[in-house]
Design a protein around this motif. Structure first.
Motif, mmCIF file in Angstrom:
data_model
loop_
_atom_site.group_PDB
_atom_site.id
_atom_site.type_symbol
_atom_site.label_atom_id
_atom_site.label_comp_id
_atom_site.label_asym_id
_atom_site.label_seq_id
_atom_site.Cartn_x
_atom_site.Cartn_y
_atom_site.Cartn_z
ATOM 1 N N LEU A 193 72.319 74.923 29.827
ATOM 2 C CA LEU A 193 71.093 75.381 29.390
ATOM 3 C C LEU A 193 70.059 74.484 28.814
ATOM 4 O O LEU A 193 68.826 74.371 28.853
ATOM 5 C CB LEU A 193 71.242 76.830 28.845
ATOM 6 N N LYS A 194 70.941 73.731 27.624
ATOM 7 C CA LYS A 194 69.907 72.902 26.935
ATOM 8 C C LYS A 194 69.450 71.652 27.664
ATOM 9 O O LYS A 194 68.469 71.294 27.346
ATOM 10 C CB LYS A 194 71.082 72.202 25.694
ATOM 11 N N SER A 195 70.811 71.364 28.562
ATOM 12 C CA SER A 195 69.856 70.088 29.323
ATOM 13 C C SER A 195 68.851 70.615 30.395
ATOM 14 O O SER A 195 67.722 69.937 30.549
ATOM 15 C CB SER A 195 70.944 69.480 30.283
ATOM 16 N N GLU A 196 69.011 71.687 30.926
ATOM 17 C CA GLU A 196 68.099 72.467 31.700
ATOM 18 C C GLU A 196 66.578 72.586 30.914
ATOM 19 O O GLU A 196 65.511 72.279 31.413
ATOM 20 C CB GLU A 196 68.298 73.729 32.111
ATOM 21 N N PHE A 197 66.990 72.907 29.717
ATOM 22 C CA PHE A 197 65.663 73.111 28.943
ATOM 23 C C PHE A 197 64.910 72.008 28.389
ATOM 24 O O PHE A 197 63.616 71.990 28.524
ATOM 25 C CB PHE A 197 66.176 73.855 27.444
ATOM 26 N N LEU A 198 65.653 70.915 28.329
ATOM 27 C CA LEU A 198 65.137 69.572 27.809
ATOM 28 C C LEU A 198 64.389 69.087 29.180
ATOM 29 O O LEU A 198 63.265 68.764 29.028
ATOM 30 C CB LEU A 198 66.244 68.618 27.487
ATOM 31 N N ALA A 199 64.899 69.229 30.342
ATOM 32 C CA ALA A 199 64.136 68.726 31.389
ATOM 33 C C ALA A 199 63.087 69.581 31.606
ATOM 34 O O ALA A 199 61.818 69.044 31.645
ATOM 35 C CB ALA A 199 65.168 69.032 32.739
ATOM 36 N N ASN A 200 63.191 70.908 31.574
ATOM 37 C CA ASN A 200 62.077 71.809 31.438
ATOM 38 C C ASN A 200 60.947 71.312 30.453
ATOM 39 O O ASN A 200 59.845 71.423 30.935
ATOM 40 C CB ASN A 200 62.497 73.154 31.544
ATOM 41 N N MET A 201 61.580 71.282 29.252
ATOM 42 C CA MET A 201 60.700 71.106 28.275
ATOM 43 C C MET A 201 59.651 69.843 28.169
ATOM 44 O O MET A 201 58.314 69.743 28.268
ATOM 45 C CB MET A 201 61.414 71.205 26.963
#
Ligand code: ADP
Length: 547
Positions: A193-201
């Motif tokens: 989720l963190k990686s996804e968040f970073l990509a998203n962010m």
């Protein structure tokens, strides 16, 4: 010449014993090991019945778990407490008991009338570290077991006990392994989720940044040639809104981090819910207009007021309303409603006629960074932080949030908030004040709001009670007889045992400069005397809330 000398022994019993070592090492299963123990014993000692008992978790009871050769006997054999009967006695003493005739033994406890044991041998099962249980062999006639029988039994049970104990440890280990695996899976999910968040962010950050850079470059370098005043204003508008959007994104991330670290302070004030509704509706109005979405709102009763952090409540409303608009298509409907819920709470509902949330994903939406629509789908831009933040902001107020949703039919979020900060979690306040009526007044108000109140009439008493009671907050009158409030505060702040306690000065308005002095002495703030009853509790609550 070979060194691989086979173990040769003339005595078949010794040979069997030598084979025993290998019997138990293979399996970690309890049943396998007990089976092996019974089989080995039956090959080497003559008996009519054998029973294996295991010691229960608390080490006080022995339960039969296997019998041989009559395997159906287990249920007939009761439990023994340690110390009870011949069996219990042998286990308690951790000694082998070889009894000529059990029926003649005063410790004998008859269990099975049909097959009473006569000659009996009881061998505790123990590893060097722990008692595991016991094994009994019996004969139906008086026919004593020999010393050799006892020795063989001892060797077999010693081996078996170790194998059984290993099996037990392995089982415990396996249980921990399961827990570890579950924890690992959780860590992997959080990391995903963190990686996804970073990509998203980074996408989220880049979109407004691109707009800011693009439009400002265009203006700076006259890239669009001659532009009208209106076009110029549009460019600046775009730069400005993109900048605001960036700021709110960063604020969301910071807010969430702050809450998670327990560093979010609420600033309580009393306000009419309707005013918060109006202010937020003004902000989201443009969003709704763009999609031709009709928003209605209703507060019942219209003058419903609450004591809460108004900015945070507005943030909650904004998150819920902007989601409702975002996930509702052109021409849909969004309703904002609020009303009392019981004596002490209010409920705010945001209902939309939008896309809804699939049942199987509903449990995930409050998780930080989670978005039902994947990050690559830019139809619904966002960070996946809004609801996580909303939930935590409500919980900080002692409230909660829930929702109902059906795919394709819309969603209704219901937030519940206390009308005022609850009886403050039993917070303890020490009031140091020499004027008895002021003291009584403060005590009545504070206690009436659920605080635990202690009082001290002098600086010295205040110091002692602070050390002894460790309150959450001290309200300190500055003009005290003897040691004055400033000196007491300095002493409290100098002592590591009391330095963390917040001290709020009660200062007389008339004395100029006293507030600065109080802050310099280490006070977190001040409340002007005479206290204004209406404001007093809010002020105290806010000081209690502050880090
Ligand atoms: P964001 O809106 O930034 O994606 P949120 O935390 O506010 O993040 O919401 C998480 C997810 O929950 C959204 O991405 C969306 O999939 C779902 N969701 C939230 N509110 C609604 C709503 N009113 N209708 C449908 N889905 C919603």
């Amino acid at each position: 010449m070979s060194y691989n000398v086979a173990h040769v022994s003339a005595d078949p019993e010794i040979e069997l014993l030598n084979r025993l070592g290998g019997l138990f090492t293979g399996s970690l299963s309890l049943n396998d090991n007990i089976e092996a123990m019974l089989r080995a014993t039956s090959q080497m000692v003559a008996f009519d019945a054998a029973t294996v008992f295991l010691l229960n978790q608390d080490g006080r009871e022995l339960t039969a778990i296997a019998t041989y050769p009559h395997r159906d006997e287990v249920p007939h054999i009761a439990r023994f407490t340690v110390g009870e009967g011949i069996l219990g006695f042998a286990v308690q003493q951790q000694t082998t008991l070889n009894v000529l005739d059990a029926t003649q033994d005063p410790r004998f406890k008859m269990l099975d009338q049909s097959r009473p044991p006569r000659s009996l041998i009881v061998q505790p099962l123990a590893t060097p570290q722990r008692l595991v249980g016991a094994m009994t062999l019996s004969r139906q006639r008086v026919d004593p077991f020999t010393e050799l029988d006892a020795a063989i039994l001892k060797v077999i049970t010693n081996q078996a006990a170790i194998a059984i104990d290993n099996g037990r440890l392995y089982e415990q280990l396996e249980a921990h392994l399961d827990e570890l695996e579950a924890a690992n899976a959780q860590i992997a999910e959080v990391s995903r989720l963190k990686s996804e968040f970073l990509a998203n962010m980074s996408h989220e950050l880049r979109t407004p940044l691109n707009a800011i850079l693009g439009f400002s470059e265009l203006l700076r370098d006259d890239l669009a040639g001659k532009i009208t005043d209106k076009q110029r204003r549009d460019c600046l508008d775009n730069i400005y809104t993109s900048g605001r959007h960036l700021l709110s994104l960063i604020n969301d991330v910071l807010d969430l981090t702050k809450i998670e670290a327990g560093r979010m302070d609420l600033v309580y004030e009393e306000f009419a819910l309707e005013s918060a509704f109006r202010e937020v509706l003004n902000v989201v109005h443009a969003l709704a207009m763009k999609k031709d979405i009709e928003i209605t709102s209703a507060v019942e009763p219209a003058d419903l007021a609450l004591v809460a952090d108004k900015n945070k409540v507005k943030q909650v409303l904004y998150n819920l309303l902007s989601n409702a608009i975002k996930f509702t298509s052109q021409g849909g409907r969004v309703q904002l409603r609020a009303g009392r819920l019981g004596e002490d709470s209010l409920r705010i509902q945001v209902q939309d006629s939008g896309i809804g949330i699939a049942k199987e994903l509903q449990h995930k939406i409050f998780g930080a960074f989670y978005q039902v629509q994947s990050a690559s789908n830019r139809e619904y831009p966002g960070t996946g932080l809004g609801l996580a933040l909303t939930k935590r902001l409500l919980e900080l107020h002692g409230g909660s949030i829930d929702f109902e949703s059906a795919q394709g039919q819309g969603t209704t979020f219901s937030a519940v908030l206390p009308l005022k900060p609850g009886p403050s979690k039993g917070n303890r306040v020490l009031v140091v004040e020499d004027n008895p009526s002021n003291l009584d007044l403060a005590r009545m108000v504070l206690e009436g709001n659920g605080l635990v109140v202690d009082t001290a009439a002098s600086g010295q008493e205040g110091l002692e009670k602070a050390r002894h009671l460790r309150p959450d907050l001290i309200l300190m009158d500055m003009q005290l007889p003897g040691v004055d409030g400033l000196a007491v505060t300095r002493q409290l702040k100098a002592d590591p045992a009391t330095a963390h306690i917040k001290v709020v000065a009660l200062t007389a308005n008339a004395l100029k400069g006293s507030e600065e002095q109080a802050l310099a002495a280490g006070c977190s703030g001040y409340i002007a005397k005479p206290i204004e009853l209406k404001k007093f509790m809010l002020q105290v609550t806010n000081f209690l809330e502050k880090e």
